[in-house]
Design an enzyme around this catalytic site. Structure first.
Site, PDB file in Angstrom:
ATOM      1  CG  ASP A   1      -8.072   4.852   0.741  1.00 25.58           C
ATOM      2  OD1 ASP A   1      -7.895   3.621   0.612  1.00 25.58           O
ATOM      3  OD2 ASP A   1      -7.296   5.591   1.364  1.00 25.58           O
TER       4      ASP A   1
ATOM      5  CD  GLU B   1      -0.078   5.591  -3.653  1.00 24.47           C
ATOM      6  OE1 GLU B   1       0.451   5.844  -2.552  1.00 24.47           O
ATOM      7  OE2 GLU B   1      -0.841   4.643  -3.847  1.00 24.47           O
TER       8      GLU B   1
ATOM      9  CG  ASP C   1      -1.914   1.002   1.366  1.00 20.55           C
ATOM     10  OD1 ASP C   1      -2.272   1.592   0.334  1.00 20.55           O
ATOM     11  OD2 ASP C   1      -2.388   1.244   2.501  1.00 20.55           O
TER      12      ASP C   1
HETATM   13  C1  NOJ Z   1      -4.651   3.268   2.726  1.00 17.44           C
HETATM   14  C2  NOJ Z   1      -5.211   2.136   1.939  1.00 17.44           C
HETATM   15  O1  NOJ Z   1      -5.752   2.581   0.725  1.00 17.44           O
HETATM   16  C3  NOJ Z   1      -6.243   1.404   2.771  1.00 17.44           C
HETATM   17  O2  NOJ Z   1      -6.777   0.354   2.027  1.00 17.44           O
HETATM   18  C4  NOJ Z   1      -5.613   0.921   4.049  1.00 17.44           C
HETATM   19  O3  NOJ Z   1      -6.584   0.313   4.847  1.00 17.44           O
HETATM   20  C5  NOJ Z   1      -4.999   2.095   4.815  1.00 17.44           C
HETATM   21  N1  NOJ Z   1      -4.076   2.775   3.954  1.00 17.44           N
HETATM   22  C6  NOJ Z   1      -4.298   1.645   6.084  1.00 17.44           C
HETATM   23  O4  NOJ Z   1      -3.259   0.799   5.794  1.00 17.44           O
END
Ligand code: NOJ
Length: 927
Positions: free
Chosen positions: A584, A511, A508
């Site tokens: 998200d 970017e 995660d």
């Molecule tokens: C951002 C991610 O997009 C999300 O899926 C994740 O739960 C959170 N970071 C925490 O790790």
């Protein structure tokens, strides 16, 4: 505690074109060209043209007649109907980054000879170079103009409008406006005052535009005599068919931006950049599909303009691309069908990895499952409610203080036992491993990385530090091969304590997300391997983390186990390393709706294994939304429920009846089609065809579907449309020409002439249809996880078309190793035909050239030498033309099979006792 400030990021905190120097200058340049209608200053220097006919290469120098700067130009005919166009400054003051191909291409592309080369007699005429299958390049020297034709139809034009504008490097002091304007919400990037009264409107505009001008890149255009549609350039929360950003009928005032970002609470219907960037575009019109990508990992902006050609009244689409740094390195794939474009494109950038069977099953995630007891309970509940699932995910809270590769010893004291417990029922676990490493001398990963000098540097040469989940953090420089190797080694079982062979990985925030950085990412002047600036490699960074993780998985299993790595950031070539998801999203109906065009766009851009958080990440879905999302995502490539830490629990049983049963049914519907989905993933692996396909992909001749991004095909057999609100009792669906069946009852649909139907959507179903002419293979026995099903028998669903024909394919292997590459696979084709009063269902083995001949075609069940099953236990057949059709006998060899007729003229043949992977014929007699 979450770092202050992170949860206030809003759209206005991300740059607009007007706040990005090179975007402003590029747009101004093209506006000026439009205004002045002067030809492009770029011309080929005739005396420098050199053609190597046998190698399919033309090289020459190009001169910008205004600036007197020279460029090297290279035009190549590549294998697979592809053209490569390269333009770079001849004597740049500063080296331009030109090596992203080392990461994005599988190998240096091979060229193919020019069949003919006819040199232009003068610089204003066209040289003609023929190559491949009826393809040719037409190159004009002055002004520089290139057109590509297939079957005499021009499908791509480069620099037609003269927007090409390649900025050479200049020292800052001598350049006006060369600094990036500050990130503030102003209308103008600080233009001088214009003496307006003394100037005519046109002159005024020209002066303004000139002032905006400093540097930029190039223009390409696809041109044709029908309105060609444009798709691709993910990732944006936008429509499938790209919208106008310039000219008339502008939908977005901003160009599409390609720059990997962690955008908090992203908005819908916007061209702003998101987590991934793929500078690939597909152009389509009747009879022709082309693809192109610009191999460059810097920030890009893309303008789309549809314009009407005055003479013919036909529309054409001009796309104008700008990149901040790097060189122009463009690939054009000439199709001419969508499938061929996908295959040509992925021959260059790589075929999607073949996922393990478990990876395409259902995943249960949330931020966070709190401790081992929680994991145990959730796992047990799935069994209690008889809901299959394959993977339980642990988010950042499972670690010791967000130090990846560690465990919170209080909450997760026995991680191996926990994983082994899941593995008993074939289930896996995924842990999150982010790229930011806590700056902490007691954290072994950081300490070793520091000792080996593997971190990205700041502009002054020190290790770059920034803020992320663990607090002050540092980032490995994945562009450095030593850093990738170091990272891969962290996944070895002896390094990653507490990990087992059933543990897989989620990357995660890659970017990379830097809470304290500009636009929540790294400063562009950070320094990477070999001295390149972050601006040069930004968009490839996340993919390289996923790659290093993928390599780590291979390492830990000595290349025996196929890796599973989910990444949030992505780029050209990501498909080789695993899955991505759309980040998200919200628990809102419109976000579920938006997932469809987003995933379609990502899929045609090569990343065939993708999904959106089921239920929506932020907020609490009401049960109906959650249900509808499950019903939809069960028919999308990557199927994972996920939720933000602040949301209420929402596992499939939380809302009680009727939702538990309905969600169970949706998840089970996924498990039924795993054989089909696995076959689609195999075809993606072999050809690059998307698993989830836009309608235009399967029906490229049907103009009506060209703009369609709200319904799609799962492979070539199943049509799906989302139910996107809670109130309407039915949904309008378009069924292209041909025969279609309701997926639940197998009723033939009475297709109206215009193909539009209203489909009733009670809570137990969304619109899903089976395409006439196909044979769908499913597994009907429900078990706790996919691996427990792998020896189960199959059922065929034979959906006849108007000619009473049907065919289908199935691919299978052990679902987790690489033994298929050595022939341990089954790839079979089935065909059903009727001739007078008799019919025949036949099975034939197909050869996968790439894997060699199948070793499992004869008697393999007796030998038990493969780890998968193949018995056919039932055949369901429907769609006979004559009403009250009478089936009188079904036979395989000399054995008579029993069958029954169910409602709706559906026939069910029991236990034909044949095996897929073997060749046989079943005969049918009718009266
Ligand atoms: C951002 C991610 O997009 C999300 O899926 C994740 O739960 C959170 N970071 C925490 O790790």
């Amino acid at each position: 505690m979450l770092p202050a400030g992170y949860f206030t990021v809003k759209e206005h905190e991300f740059k607009k074109c007007r706040q990005s120097g090179f975007c402003v200058r590029q747009r101004a340049y093209s506006d000026l060209v439009d205004l002045k209608k002067e030809p492009t200053p770029y011309k080929i220097l005739r005396e420098t043209v050199s053609v190597q006919k046998d190698n399919g290469v033309l090289t020459c120098e190009v001169l910008n007649q205004l600036s007197n700067i020279k460029y090297n130009f290279k035009l190549e005919a590549l294998e697979n109907q592809t053209v490569r166009i390269r333009l770079e400054e001849k004597d740049p003051k500063k080296k331009q980054y030109a090596s992203v191909g080392n990461f994005s291409l599988v190998e240096e592309p091979k060229s193919t000879p020019f069949k003919t080369y006819v040199k232009a007699k003068s610089e204003t005429e066209f040289s003609i170079l023929e190559f491949g299958k009826n393809a040719k390049m037409l190159l004009q020297e002055n002004p520089l103009l290139l057109t590509l034709k297939v079957n005499e139809v021009s499908v791509f034009t480069f620099n037609e409008k003269g927007y090409l504008h390649y900025e050479h490097h200049r020292e800052k002091a001598t350049v006006k406006n060369s600094e990036e304007p500050a990130l503030k919400n102003e209308d103008s990037p600080g233009m001088e005052e214009v003496l307006a009264e003394e100037l005519s409107e046109k002159e005024k505009l020209e002066k303004e535009l000139k002032e905006k001008l400093e540097f930029g890149m190039w223009e390409e255009s696809f041109e044709g005599n029908t309105d060609s549609k444009k798709y691709g350039i993910p990732e944006h929360a936008s429509s499938f068919n790209l919208k106008n950003t310039r000219g008339n009928d502008v939908a977005y005032s901003e160009p599409y931006r390609l720059y990997n970002f962690d955008v908090f609470e992203y908005i819908l219907d916007s061209p702003m950049g998101l987590y991934g960037s793929i500078p690939f575009m597909m152009g389509h019109k009747k009879g022709n599909t082309v693809g192109m990508f610009w191999m460059n990992s810097a920030e890009m902006w893309v303008d789309i303009e549809r314009e009407v050609e005055l003479k013919t009244r036909a529309k054409q689409t001009v796309t104008h691309w700008s990149a901040e740094s790097g060189i122009l390195d463009l690939f054009v794939m000439l199709g001419p069908t969508p499938r061929e474009v996908s295959s040509q494109y992925t021959s260059l950038t790589g075929k999607p990895a073949l996922p393990q069977l478990f990876a395409i099953a259902y995943h249960q995630c949330r931020w966070n499952y709190n401790d081992e007891a929680d994991v145990k309970e959730v796992n047990a509940k799935f069994d209690e409610y008889e809901i299959p699932y394959d993977v339980l995910w642990l988010d950042i809270e499972h670690t010791d203080g967000k130090k990846y590769f560690t465990w919170d010893e209080v909450k997760f004291p026995t991680p191996q036992e926990m994983q082994n417990n899941l593995a008993k029922t074939g289930r896996k676990m995924v842990t999150i491993i982010d790229p930011h490493l806590k700056k902490d001398d007691n954290y072994y990963v950081s300490k070793e990385a520091k000792a080996l000098d593997l971190f990205v540097k700041n502009k002054d040469g020190g290790d770059f530090e920034g803020w992320c989940w663990p607090g002050n953090s540092q980032w490995l420089d994945y562009t450095d091969p030593k850093a990738r190797k170091f990272w891969a080694e962290q996944f070895k079982f002896e390094s990653y304590k507490g990990s087992t062979s059933s543990l897989y990985t989620w990357n995660d925030m890659n970017e990379p997300s830097v809470f304290s950085g500009p636009e929540t990412t790294m400063p562009k002047d950070n320094i990477h391997y070999e001295g390149w600036e972050h601006r040069d490699v930004h968009n490839v960074y996340g993919m390289l983390q996923q790659r290093a993780t993928f390599e780590g998985h291979l390492l830990r299993s000595s290349n025996l186990d196929r890796p599973f790595v989910l990444s949030r950031a992505f780029f050209l070539g990501t498909q080789r390393y695993g899955a991505i998801w759309t980040g998200d999203n919200f628990a809102k109906w419109d976000h579920m709706e938006a997932s469809v065009p987003m995933l379609l766009t990502i899929g045609v851009s090569g990343v065939t294994f993708s999904g959106a958080d089921v239920g929506g990440f932020f907020g609490n879905p009401d049960p109906l939304l959650l249900l509808r999302w499950y019903q939809l995502a069960a028919f999308q490539p990557f199927f994972r429920a996920h939720a933000h830490i602040d949301t209420k629990r929402r596992e499939p049983w939380i809302f009680g009846e009727p939702y538990t049963t309905l969600i169970r049914n949706a998840i089970r519907s996924r498990y039924r089609i795993l054989p089909y989905l696995y076959t689609l993933n195999f075809e993606a692996n072999l050809h690059g065809w998307p698993v989830m396909r836009p309608m235009m992909y399967e029906f490229p001749e049907d103009y009506f579907v060209y703009d369609m991004g709200d319904q799609y095909m799962l492979g070539d057999t199943i049509l799906v449309k989302a139910v996107v609100n809670e109130t309407s009792p039915s949904v309008k669906v378009y069924l292209p020409q041909g025969k279609w069946y309701d997926y639940t009852e197998f009723n033939a649909i009475d297709r109206p002439k215009d193909g539009l139907i209203n489909y009733d959507t009670p809570t137990d179903k969304i619109p899903i249809f089976l395409r006439g002419g196909s044979i769908l293979t499913r597994r009907e026995r429900m078990r706790r996880s996919s691996s427990l099903m792998k020896r189960d028998p199959y059922t065929f669903y034979i959906a006849l078309d108007d000619l009473e024909l049907a065919s289908g394919k199935i691919y299978t292997d052990d679902g987790h190793t690489f033994n298929h590459l050595k022939g341990s696979y089954i790839y079979s084709e089935f065909e059903f035909k009727i001739n007078g009063n008799s019919g025949k269902l036949s099975s034939k083995n197909l050869l996968v050239k790439e894997f060699g001949a199948s070793k499992v075609t004869k008697n393999y069940f007796k030998n038990q030498d493969v780890d998968f099953g193949g018995r056919l236990e039932r055949i369901v057949i429907f769609g006979f033309k004559k009403p009250n059709f009478k089936l009188v006998e079904v036979k395989v060899e000399n054995k008579i099979l029993s069958f029954k007729k169910e409602k709706n003229e559906v026939f069910v043949i029991k236990d034909p006792a044949v095996f897929i992977g073997e060749e046989w014929e079943i005969s049918f007699k009718f009266e």
